[in-house]
Design a protein around this motif. Structure first.
Motif, PDB file in Angstrom:
ATOM      1  N   ARG A 159       0.844  -1.213   0.000  1.00  0.00           N
ATOM      2  CA  ARG A 159       0.000   0.000   0.000  1.00  0.00           C
ATOM      3  C   ARG A 159       0.870   1.251   0.000  1.00  0.00           C
ATOM      4  NH1 ARG A 159      -5.436  -1.074   3.536  1.00  0.00           N
ATOM      5  NH2 ARG A 159      -5.742  -3.194   2.806  1.00  0.00           N
ATOM      6  N   LEU A 160       1.843   1.278   0.923  1.00  0.00           N
ATOM      7  CA  LEU A 160       2.704   2.460   1.005  1.00  0.00           C
ATOM      8  C   LEU A 160       3.602   2.558  -0.228  1.00  0.00           C
ATOM      9  CD1 LEU A 160       3.825   2.329   4.763  1.00  0.00           C
ATOM     10  CD2 LEU A 160       1.928   3.603   3.763  1.00  0.00           C
ATOM     11  N   GLY A 161       4.109   1.412  -0.660  1.00  0.00           N
ATOM     12  CA  GLY A 161       5.021   1.385  -1.803  1.00  0.00           C
ATOM     13  C   GLY A 161       4.320   1.792  -3.092  1.00  0.00           C
ATOM     14  N   ASP A 162       3.102   1.305  -3.291  1.00  0.00           N
ATOM     15  CA  ASP A 162       2.362   1.644  -4.512  1.00  0.00           C
ATOM     16  C   ASP A 162       1.948   3.114  -4.514  1.00  0.00           C
ATOM     17  OD1 ASP A 162       2.678  -0.906  -5.423  1.00  0.00           O
ATOM     18  OD2 ASP A 162       0.656  -1.589  -4.965  1.00  0.00           O
ATOM     19  N   ASP A 163       1.610   3.645  -3.356  1.00  0.00           N
ATOM     20  CA  ASP A 163       1.335   5.096  -3.264  1.00  0.00           C
ATOM     21  C   ASP A 163       2.545   5.877  -3.785  1.00  0.00           C
ATOM     22  OD1 ASP A 163      -1.116   4.724  -2.080  1.00  0.00           O
ATOM     23  OD2 ASP A 163      -0.590   5.611  -0.142  1.00  0.00           O
ATOM     24  N   ALA A 164       3.717   5.521  -3.273  1.00  0.00           N
ATOM     25  CA  ALA A 164       4.938   6.258  -3.627  1.00  0.00           C
ATOM     26  C   ALA A 164       5.274   6.057  -5.103  1.00  0.00           C
ATOM     27  CB  ALA A 164       6.104   5.813  -2.741  1.00  0.00           C
ATOM     28  N   LEU A 165       5.139   4.835  -5.580  1.00  0.00           N
ATOM     29  CA  LEU A 165       5.480   4.543  -6.975  1.00  0.00           C
ATOM     30  C   LEU A 165       4.562   5.296  -7.940  1.00  0.00           C
ATOM     31  CD1 LEU A 165       7.141   2.804  -9.007  1.00  0.00           C
ATOM     32  CD2 LEU A 165       5.296   1.122  -8.870  1.00  0.00           C
TER      33      LEU A 165
ATOM     34  N   GLU B 119      11.364  -4.408  -0.051  1.00  0.00           N
ATOM     35  CA  GLU B 119      11.166  -5.116   1.215  1.00  0.00           C
ATOM     36  C   GLU B 119      10.024  -6.134   1.109  1.00  0.00           C
ATOM     37  OE1 GLU B 119      12.896  -5.224   3.894  1.00  0.00           O
ATOM     38  OE2 GLU B 119      11.527  -6.098   5.376  1.00  0.00           O
ATOM     39  N   SER B 120       9.061  -5.852   0.230  1.00  0.00           N
ATOM     40  CA  SER B 120       7.920  -6.777   0.145  1.00  0.00           C
ATOM     41  C   SER B 120       8.119  -7.843  -0.927  1.00  0.00           C
ATOM     42  CB  SER B 120       6.625  -6.002  -0.120  1.00  0.00           C
ATOM     43  OG  SER B 120       6.728  -5.267  -1.305  1.00  0.00           O
ATOM     44  N   GLY B 121       9.196  -7.788  -1.661  1.00  0.00           N
ATOM     45  CA  GLY B 121       9.449  -8.808  -2.674  1.00  0.00           C
ATOM     46  C   GLY B 121      10.473  -8.328  -3.684  1.00  0.00           C
ATOM     47  N   ASP B 122      10.328  -8.772  -4.941  1.00  0.00           N
ATOM     48  CA  ASP B 122      11.203  -8.331  -6.021  1.00  0.00           C
ATOM     49  C   ASP B 122      10.661  -6.990  -6.531  1.00  0.00           C
ATOM     50  OD1 ASP B 122      12.346  -7.789  -8.495  1.00  0.00           O
ATOM     51  OD2 ASP B 122      12.485  -9.901  -9.072  1.00  0.00           O
ATOM     52  N   GLY B 123      11.321  -5.897  -6.136  1.00  0.00           N
ATOM     53  CA  GLY B 123      10.810  -4.559  -6.405  1.00  0.00           C
ATOM     54  C   GLY B 123      10.526  -4.293  -7.881  1.00  0.00           C
ATOM     55  N   ASP B 124      11.472  -4.626  -8.746  1.00  0.00           N
ATOM     56  CA  ASP B 124      11.280  -4.366 -10.178  1.00  0.00           C
ATOM     57  C   ASP B 124      10.108  -5.167 -10.734  1.00  0.00           C
ATOM     58  OD1 ASP B 124      13.224  -2.505 -10.390  1.00  0.00           O
ATOM     59  OD2 ASP B 124      14.746  -3.838 -11.247  1.00  0.00           O
ATOM     60  N   LYS B 125      10.016  -6.413 -10.283  1.00  0.00           N
ATOM     61  CA  LYS B 125       8.930  -7.262 -10.781  1.00  0.00           C
ATOM     62  C   LYS B 125       7.586  -6.690 -10.318  1.00  0.00           C
ATOM     63  CE  LYS B 125       8.273 -12.173 -11.550  1.00  0.00           C
ATOM     64  NZ  LYS B 125       7.255 -12.781 -10.720  1.00  0.00           N
ATOM     65  N   LEU B 126       7.551  -6.258  -9.082  1.00  0.00           N
ATOM     66  CA  LEU B 126       6.300  -5.690  -8.555  1.00  0.00           C
ATOM     67  C   LEU B 126       5.926  -4.403  -9.283  1.00  0.00           C
ATOM     68  CD1 LEU B 126       6.901  -6.325  -4.759  1.00  0.00           C
ATOM     69  CD2 LEU B 126       5.012  -7.265  -6.118  1.00  0.00           C
ATOM     70  N   ALA B 127       6.929  -3.596  -9.593  1.00  0.00           N
ATOM     71  CA  ALA B 127       6.634  -2.310 -10.238  1.00  0.00           C
ATOM     72  C   ALA B 127       6.253  -2.499 -11.704  1.00  0.00           C
ATOM     73  CB  ALA B 127       7.844  -1.377 -10.134  1.00  0.00           C
TER      74      ALA B 127
ATOM     75  N   ALA C 153       9.568   4.145  -3.005  1.00  0.00           N
ATOM     76  CA  ALA C 153       8.928   2.957  -3.581  1.00  0.00           C
ATOM     77  C   ALA C 153       9.942   1.822  -3.723  1.00  0.00           C
ATOM     78  CB  ALA C 153       8.314   3.298  -4.939  1.00  0.00           C
ATOM     79  N   THR C 154      11.154   2.160  -4.118  1.00  0.00           N
ATOM     80  CA  THR C 154      12.190   1.136  -4.280  1.00  0.00           C
ATOM     81  C   THR C 154      12.439   0.408  -2.966  1.00  0.00           C
ATOM     82  OG1 THR C 154      13.207   2.545  -5.958  1.00  0.00           O
ATOM     83  CG2 THR C 154      14.562   0.764  -5.083  1.00  0.00           C
TER      84      THR C 154
END
Lengths: 273, 94
Positions: A41-47, A86-94, A80-81
């Protein structure tokens, strides 16, 4: 083409679940634990906000503002990075996740509009984010504590800048005040979602890792009111709240944003830079 | 639009104890935003610990045509330079 049919079927199934109950999460795949969900949630907000603000790069009203906006975007992408990493593979998630699996709030995906609309969106988000990060420094989770400690300084500056611009546009010319009022009007209906607590977030709050946003809603409303008063602007009337981003129910705008952001790594999976 | 905004000269102190040095200029509608623009433009890579902005219009500059009478007389006065003694290597920023 035969390879496509499983994905197609899955897509239909998802739509079915979403139609069955509005609150049913739109996400594919298995249920995430509450910590991973909170990080996303926090990461997607930032991304998503970082990508949105980054769209201004090269299009700012003046060179100095262009650089300011790019700096905000880069801070957010940096956050976001850390969070997605921290929640997984950052590039894959993004870059390899579909729109229904994003957990950002609806506010951050709203279109840039003109400069005033961008500033309105940033003001409403960044004051919320700043108050959240101030409290997240007391999280029981070490990563979140350290993350908050670093990011809170960046976001304090974002808050300052968004407030200064809101005041100047609101208390500027007739046209700038009108544009600022329109920008606030557009984004106002997405505020209630920032304070929504669903089951997943409640679990994270109970575990002591997450901040209960309701604990600072009053302070948030007062802070926004103070900036608007200085800007000689009226707060827009409360509108019917629009919710659902945290469950993957997004506005049409997020798909377009992801199409631009994800095209290159998806089309050229071996691309490097 | 940018031409409507006044110009501000930007000075950065790179670390405590050193003087602020002129690094460039920014356009901004007022002092607070001039500081924000200076921060965003000139201290993105950890260049400084302190910033000054000064309205460019307030700078009083010497006339280039007077350069001869102002500066040339110093050329022949080498005794004003600290070149007659050695500066220890440890002493920086002189």
């Amino acid at each position: 083409m035969t390879q496509r049919s499983p994905a197609k079927a899955e897509g239909k199934e998802r739509v079915g679940a979403a139609v069955a109950a509005f609150w049913a999460p739109a996400f594919a795949g298995e249920r995430l634990d509450f910590r991973t969900d909170y990080l996303l949630r926090l990461g997607d907000d930032a991304l998503v906000l970082g990508q949105r603000v980054g769209e201004w790069c090269g299009h700012g009203p003046v060179l100095e503002v262009d650089i300011s906006l790019a700096n905000l975007a880069l801070d957010l992408i940096g956050q976001a990075t850390l969070l997605l990493g921290e929640s997984g593979d950052g590039d894959k998630l993004a870059f390899h996740r579909d729109v229904l699996d994003f957990r950002n709030c609806l506010l951050v995906e709203q279109p840039n509009g003109d400069f005033a609309q961008t500033i309105a969106r940033h003001l409403l988000y960044t004051i919320w984010q700043h108050m959240l990060l101030q409290r997240l420094q007391q999280s029981s989770d070490q990563f979140l504590r350290e993350f908050a400690h670093k990011a809170v300084k960046e976001v304090a500056y974002h808050r300052e800048l968004a407030s200064e611009w809101t005041i100047r546009l609101g208390d500027g010319t007739e046209e700038s005040a009108q544009r600022m009022a329109d920008g606030l009007e557009w984004n106002w209906r997405f505020i209630p979602e920032l304070f929504e607590v669903d089951e997943g977030l409640q679990q994270a709050i109970d575990a002591g890792i997450a901040v209960d946003p309701r604990s600072f809603e009053e302070e948030y409303r007062a802070a926004i009111a103070a900036v608007l008063a200085q800007a000689q602007l009226e707060a827009p009337a409360d509108q019917r709240p629009i919710l659902g981003g945290r469950q993957g129910h997004h506005s049409e705008h997020l798909g377009h944003l992801l199409a631009v952001m994800q095209f290159l790594p998806r089309a050229y999976s071996d691309a490097k830079w | 639009m940018s031409s409507d905004w006044p110009l501000w000269e930007v000075f950065v102190r790179s670390k405590g104890g050193l003087s602020h040095r002129h690094v460039g200029s920014v356009h901004a509608p007022d002092a607070e935003l001039a500081l924000a623009h200076a921060r965003d433009t000139y201290t993105r890579r950890l260049e400084g610990v302190s910033l000054w902005v000064v309205p460019s219009a307030d700078i009083v500059a010497s006339n280039p045509e007077q350069a001869g009478e102002l500066f040339e007389p110093a050329q022949s006065k080498i005794y004003r330079h600290p070149t007659f003694y050695d500066i220890p290597d440890e002493v920086k920023h002189i």
